[in-house]
Design a protein around this motif. Structure first.
Motif, PDB file in Angstrom:
ATOM      1  N   PHE A 273      35.258 -31.883  31.446  1.00  0.00           N
ATOM      2  CA  PHE A 273      34.557 -32.473  30.311  1.00  0.00           C
ATOM      3  C   PHE A 273      33.088 -32.072  30.387  1.00  0.00           C
ATOM      4  CE2 PHE A 273      37.958 -35.237  31.727  1.00  0.00           C
ATOM      5  CZ  PHE A 273      38.661 -35.513  30.569  1.00  0.00           C
ATOM      6  N   CYS A 274      32.405 -32.175  29.268  1.00  0.00           N
ATOM      7  CA  CYS A 274      30.965 -31.957  29.290  1.00  0.00           C
ATOM      8  C   CYS A 274      30.316 -32.739  28.158  1.00  0.00           C
ATOM      9  CB  CYS A 274      30.604 -30.475  29.202  1.00  0.00           C
ATOM     10  SG  CYS A 274      30.752 -29.762  27.558  1.00  0.00           S
ATOM     11  N   VAL A 275      29.018 -32.921  28.280  1.00  0.00           N
ATOM     12  CA  VAL A 275      28.227 -33.624  27.276  1.00  0.00           C
ATOM     13  C   VAL A 275      26.980 -32.801  26.995  1.00  0.00           C
ATOM     14  CG1 VAL A 275      26.889 -35.689  26.733  1.00  0.00           C
ATOM     15  CG2 VAL A 275      29.046 -35.897  27.986  1.00  0.00           C
ATOM     16  N   LEU A 276      26.683 -32.621  25.726  1.00  0.00           N
ATOM     17  CA  LEU A 276      25.419 -32.008  25.322  1.00  0.00           C
ATOM     18  C   LEU A 276      24.469 -33.134  24.949  1.00  0.00           C
ATOM     19  CD1 LEU A 276      26.750 -29.081  23.096  1.00  0.00           C
ATOM     20  CD2 LEU A 276      25.656 -28.877  25.329  1.00  0.00           C
ATOM     21  N   LEU A 277      23.555 -33.447  25.868  1.00  0.00           N
ATOM     22  CA  LEU A 277      22.579 -34.506  25.622  1.00  0.00           C
ATOM     23  C   LEU A 277      21.386 -33.947  24.864  1.00  0.00           C
ATOM     24  CD1 LEU A 277      22.339 -36.597  28.924  1.00  0.00           C
ATOM     25  CD2 LEU A 277      23.169 -37.373  26.709  1.00  0.00           C
ATOM     26  N   LYS A 278      20.963 -34.665  23.846  1.00  0.00           N
ATOM     27  CA  LYS A 278      19.813 -34.214  23.070  1.00  0.00           C
ATOM     28  C   LYS A 278      18.510 -34.387  23.831  1.00  0.00           C
ATOM     29  CE  LYS A 278      21.880 -35.324  18.600  1.00  0.00           C
ATOM     30  NZ  LYS A 278      21.734 -36.114  17.351  1.00  0.00           N
ATOM     31  N   ASN A 279      18.453 -35.426  24.648  1.00  0.00           N
ATOM     32  CA  ASN A 279      17.224 -35.747  25.372  1.00  0.00           C
ATOM     33  C   ASN A 279      17.570 -36.048  26.822  1.00  0.00           C
ATOM     34  OD1 ASN A 279      14.845 -36.784  26.413  1.00  0.00           O
ATOM     35  ND2 ASN A 279      14.317 -37.909  24.560  1.00  0.00           N
ATOM     36  N   GLY A 280      17.067 -35.221  27.729  1.00  0.00           N
ATOM     37  CA  GLY A 280      17.362 -35.412  29.140  1.00  0.00           C
ATOM     38  C   GLY A 280      16.849 -36.718  29.700  1.00  0.00           C
ATOM     39  N   GLY A 281      15.921 -37.362  29.006  1.00  0.00           N
ATOM     40  CA  GLY A 281      15.401 -38.642  29.480  1.00  0.00           C
ATOM     41  C   GLY A 281      16.451 -39.735  29.498  1.00  0.00           C
ATOM     42  N   ASN A 282      17.555 -39.544  28.759  1.00  0.00           N
ATOM     43  CA  ASN A 282      18.617 -40.552  28.729  1.00  0.00           C
ATOM     44  C   ASN A 282      19.695 -40.311  29.782  1.00  0.00           C
ATOM     45  OD1 ASN A 282      17.622 -41.958  26.374  1.00  0.00           O
ATOM     46  ND2 ASN A 282      18.311 -40.209  25.160  1.00  0.00           N
ATOM     47  N   GLU A 283      19.565 -39.217  30.536  1.00  0.00           N
ATOM     48  CA  GLU A 283      20.635 -38.839  31.450  1.00  0.00           C
ATOM     49  C   GLU A 283      20.882 -39.893  32.522  1.00  0.00           C
ATOM     50  OE1 GLU A 283      21.967 -35.258  34.508  1.00  0.00           O
ATOM     51  OE2 GLU A 283      19.981 -35.216  33.551  1.00  0.00           O
ATOM     52  N   GLY A 284      19.832 -40.380  33.155  1.00  0.00           N
ATOM     53  CA  GLY A 284      19.994 -41.350  34.237  1.00  0.00           C
ATOM     54  C   GLY A 284      20.658 -42.632  33.776  1.00  0.00           C
ATOM     55  N   ARG A 285      20.221 -43.150  32.642  1.00  0.00           N
ATOM     56  CA  ARG A 285      20.798 -44.390  32.112  1.00  0.00           C
ATOM     57  C   ARG A 285      22.270 -44.182  31.757  1.00  0.00           C
ATOM     58  NH1 ARG A 285      18.219 -46.977  26.742  1.00  0.00           N
ATOM     59  NH2 ARG A 285      18.306 -44.761  26.243  1.00  0.00           N
ATOM     60  N   CYS A 286      22.582 -43.044  31.136  1.00  0.00           N
ATOM     61  CA  CYS A 286      23.971 -42.768  30.752  1.00  0.00           C
ATOM     62  C   CYS A 286      24.860 -42.621  31.983  1.00  0.00           C
ATOM     63  CB  CYS A 286      24.044 -41.498  29.915  1.00  0.00           C
ATOM     64  SG  CYS A 286      23.295 -41.628  28.284  1.00  0.00           S
ATOM     65  N   LYS A 287      24.323 -41.981  33.036  1.00  0.00           N
ATOM     66  CA  LYS A 287      25.115 -41.778  34.242  1.00  0.00           C
ATOM     67  C   LYS A 287      25.449 -43.108  34.909  1.00  0.00           C
ATOM     68  CE  LYS A 287      23.208 -40.072  37.986  1.00  0.00           C
ATOM     69  NZ  LYS A 287      22.618 -39.097  38.932  1.00  0.00           N
ATOM     70  N   GLN A 288      24.480 -44.004  34.975  1.00  0.00           N
ATOM     71  CA  GLN A 288      24.734 -45.311  35.573  1.00  0.00           C
ATOM     72  C   GLN A 288      25.779 -46.084  34.785  1.00  0.00           C
ATOM     73  OE1 GLN A 288      23.657 -46.423  38.536  1.00  0.00           O
ATOM     74  NE2 GLN A 288      22.745 -44.375  38.738  1.00  0.00           N
ATOM     75  N   GLU A 289      25.685 -46.021  33.467  1.00  0.00           N
ATOM     76  CA  GLU A 289      26.680 -46.709  32.643  1.00  0.00           C
ATOM     77  C   GLU A 289      28.062 -46.086  32.830  1.00  0.00           C
ATOM     78  OE1 GLU A 289      27.642 -47.840  27.968  1.00  0.00           O
ATOM     79  OE2 GLU A 289      25.696 -46.961  28.502  1.00  0.00           O
ATOM     80  N   PHE A 290      28.101 -44.763  32.945  1.00  0.00           N
ATOM     81  CA  PHE A 290      29.381 -44.084  33.148  1.00  0.00           C
ATOM     82  C   PHE A 290      30.034 -44.518  34.453  1.00  0.00           C
ATOM     83  CE2 PHE A 290      31.419 -40.343  35.213  1.00  0.00           C
ATOM     84  CZ  PHE A 290      32.581 -40.330  34.448  1.00  0.00           C
ATOM     85  N   LEU A 291      29.263 -44.551  35.535  1.00  0.00           N
ATOM     86  CA  LEU A 291      29.808 -44.956  36.826  1.00  0.00           C
ATOM     87  C   LEU A 291      30.303 -46.405  36.792  1.00  0.00           C
ATOM     88  CD1 LEU A 291      27.190 -43.302  39.211  1.00  0.00           C
ATOM     89  CD2 LEU A 291      29.533 -42.543  38.747  1.00  0.00           C
ATOM     90  N   GLN A 292      29.563 -47.264  36.084  1.00  0.00           N
ATOM     91  CA  GLN A 292      29.971 -48.656  35.968  1.00  0.00           C
ATOM     92  C   GLN A 292      31.279 -48.779  35.172  1.00  0.00           C
ATOM     93  OE1 GLN A 292      26.982 -51.234  34.317  1.00  0.00           O
ATOM     94  NE2 GLN A 292      28.418 -52.931  34.006  1.00  0.00           N
ATOM     95  N   ARG A 293      31.353 -48.057  34.063  1.00  0.00           N
ATOM     96  CA  ARG A 293      32.571 -48.109  33.254  1.00  0.00           C
ATOM     97  C   ARG A 293      33.766 -47.511  34.005  1.00  0.00           C
ATOM     98  NH1 ARG A 293      32.135 -49.502  28.012  1.00  0.00           N
ATOM     99  NH2 ARG A 293      30.035 -49.625  27.094  1.00  0.00           N
ATOM    100  N   LEU A 294      33.516 -46.471  34.784  1.00  0.00           N
ATOM    101  CA  LEU A 294      34.582 -45.854  35.562  1.00  0.00           C
ATOM    102  C   LEU A 294      35.136 -46.851  36.581  1.00  0.00           C
ATOM    103  CD1 LEU A 294      35.738 -42.973  35.403  1.00  0.00           C
ATOM    104  CD2 LEU A 294      34.313 -42.381  37.372  1.00  0.00           C
ATOM    105  N   GLN A 295      34.243 -47.606  37.192  1.00  0.00           N
ATOM    106  CA  GLN A 295      34.677 -48.615  38.155  1.00  0.00           C
ATOM    107  C   GLN A 295      35.484 -49.719  37.468  1.00  0.00           C
ATOM    108  OE1 GLN A 295      34.349 -48.276  41.402  1.00  0.00           O
ATOM    109  NE2 GLN A 295      35.504 -50.180  41.740  1.00  0.00           N
ATOM    110  N   GLU A 296      35.044 -50.127  36.296  1.00  0.00           N
ATOM    111  CA  GLU A 296      35.783 -51.145  35.540  1.00  0.00           C
ATOM    112  C   GLU A 296      37.151 -50.624  35.112  1.00  0.00           C
ATOM    113  OE1 GLU A 296      33.187 -52.029  32.344  1.00  0.00           O
ATOM    114  OE2 GLU A 296      31.782 -53.218  33.561  1.00  0.00           O
ATOM    115  N   LYS A 297      37.217 -49.349  34.777  1.00  0.00           N
ATOM    116  CA  LYS A 297      38.484 -48.750  34.356  1.00  0.00           C
ATOM    117  C   LYS A 297      39.500 -48.742  35.493  1.00  0.00           C
ATOM    118  CE  LYS A 297      39.182 -47.248  30.904  1.00  0.00           C
ATOM    119  NZ  LYS A 297      39.885 -47.808  29.710  1.00  0.00           N
ATOM    120  N   ARG A 298      39.027 -48.703  36.729  1.00  0.00           N
ATOM    121  CA  ARG A 298      39.950 -48.747  37.871  1.00  0.00           C
ATOM    122  C   ARG A 298      40.647 -50.092  37.987  1.00  0.00           C
ATOM    123  NH1 ARG A 298      35.869 -45.360  40.160  1.00  0.00           N
ATOM    124  NH2 ARG A 298      36.752 -43.264  40.378  1.00  0.00           N
ATOM    125  N   GLY A 299      40.099 -51.109  37.318  1.00  0.00           N
ATOM    126  CA  GLY A 299      40.810 -52.378  37.263  1.00  0.00           C
ATOM    127  C   GLY A 299      42.058 -52.280  36.412  1.00  0.00           C
TER     128      GLY A 299
END
Length: 344
Positions: A273-299
């Motif tokens: 998979f890949c994502v084309l981010l318009k603004n790299g300043g959002n990368e860190g916030r998006c990554k943290q949310e992704f990891l959190q959602r991934l952990q929730e999905k394991r439930g």
């Protein structure tokens, strides 16, 4: 859902065009029989009743087309019930001429409560507009501006039709609306990956292969983020391909919910998979949310595999070079995590 028009979408468009053709014929009938001998009064009444009654149903059919779920959603079922109730109300009030009336001499005229039809018609258009916005967001579609002016045009034209009843151009405009919706939806669905609902590889190549800075993602701080599912072959071998597909769909959902508000999300390979981010300043916030959602999905999916990721900013070079740098960053992350697991 397939990447082309499904049977459901074809059925919805067929119903919409049948309604449009039928109502257009009914409108011609009302023009022809109005004022003829009273023996044609029943035909005048029937044509006006069906024309006024079925008009909102066209928009409901188009909403049905936009919905990619097999079963009817509650909102669509509610809209259908309102339409049925409106048809019953219109039929019951024919004798008293609330919305329209046809005199004993077979002369049509608007009733004192003709606004009820106008409200239903505009309500259906607004419902279609809201559904378009919601669906386009879900499909990561950015071409909504194609359809908005057309909807406004149809609404403005309806105002003219109401103010100048001697004009008869409403159904020409509604036909145009339906045809462009067909083109719009076909283009939107052809960009989707069937399994995950993310944009597909063709869409990725189209987005990255044209003019530099296309879509605002190849300049001004844009970033390419890549994802690779770790040891995915083992998931397929151990749990089967159906469960493997379930994992891919779950990971794609986490990516989409975390990144889609800030860029475009793609499935570009089997487990890539890949994502084309318009603004790299959002990368860190998006990554943290992704990891959190991934952990929730394991439930929900206990055997959901881990996901490696990497990124590279756009700096004016070809997209292939940016992808190579992002892949190298991902492989380094994968290597470091494996070393950490081995040491621990």
């Amino acid at each position: 859902m397939s990447e082309t028009l499904s049977k459901k979408q074809k059925r919805g468009f067929f119903l919409a065009f049948v309604l449009i053709a039928g109502i257009s014929v009914l409108e011609v009938i009302t023009l022809v029989v109005d004022g003829l001998p009273s023996g044609y009064r029943w035909l005048n009444i029937t044509a006006n009743y069906l024309g006024f009654g079925l008009s909102p149903a066209v928009c409901i059919c188009l909403v049905y087309v936009l919905d990619r779920k097999t079963a009817l959603r509650r909102e669509i079922r509610t809209a259908v019930r309102i339409e049925i109730g409106y048809l019953i109300f219109l039929f019951v009030t024919i004798p008293c001429g609330m919305v329209f009336s046809v005199s004993a001499d077979n002369i049509y005229s608007r009733g004192p409560h003709f606004y009820i039809y106008v409200v239903m018609y505009y309500g259906a258009i607004l419902y279609l507009s809201a559904s378009t916005v919601i669906t386009a967001r879900e499909f990561q579609n950015r071409s909504r501006l194609l359809i908005y002016p057309l909807i406004l045009f149809v609404m403005a034209e309806t105002i003219i039709q109401v103010a100048l009843p001697e004009l008869h151009v409403t159904w020409l405009c509604v036909t145009l609306l339906s045809v462009l919706y067909f083109i719009y939806c076909s283009e939107m669905w052809n960009q989707l990956d069937a399994l995950t609902g993310l944009l597909n590889q063709n869409s990725y190549l189209k987005q990255t292969g044209g003019v530099r800075c296309k879509g605002g993602v190849r300049c001004k701080g844009g970033v390419l983020v890549v994802f690779d599912v770790d040891d995915f072959k083992q998931i397929n071998d151990r749990y089967g391909h159906i469960q493997g597909d379930r994992c891919l769909a779950g990971i794609a959902e986490c990516i989409k919910k975390s990144y889609a508000n800030f860029g475009y999300c793609y499935r570009i390979g089997g487990d890539e998979f890949c994502v084309l981010l318009k603004n790299g300043g959002n990368e860190g916030r998006c990554k943290q949310e992704f990891l959190q959602r991934l952990q929730e999905k394991r439930g929900e999916i206990a055997f959901l595999p881990t996901v490696s990721y990497g990124s590279a900013p756009f700096s004016g070079e070809d997209i292939v070079k940016v992808k190579d740098r992002a892949d190298q960053d991902m492989y380094q992350y994968k290597k470091e995590r494996k070393n950490w697991k081995r040491l621990s």
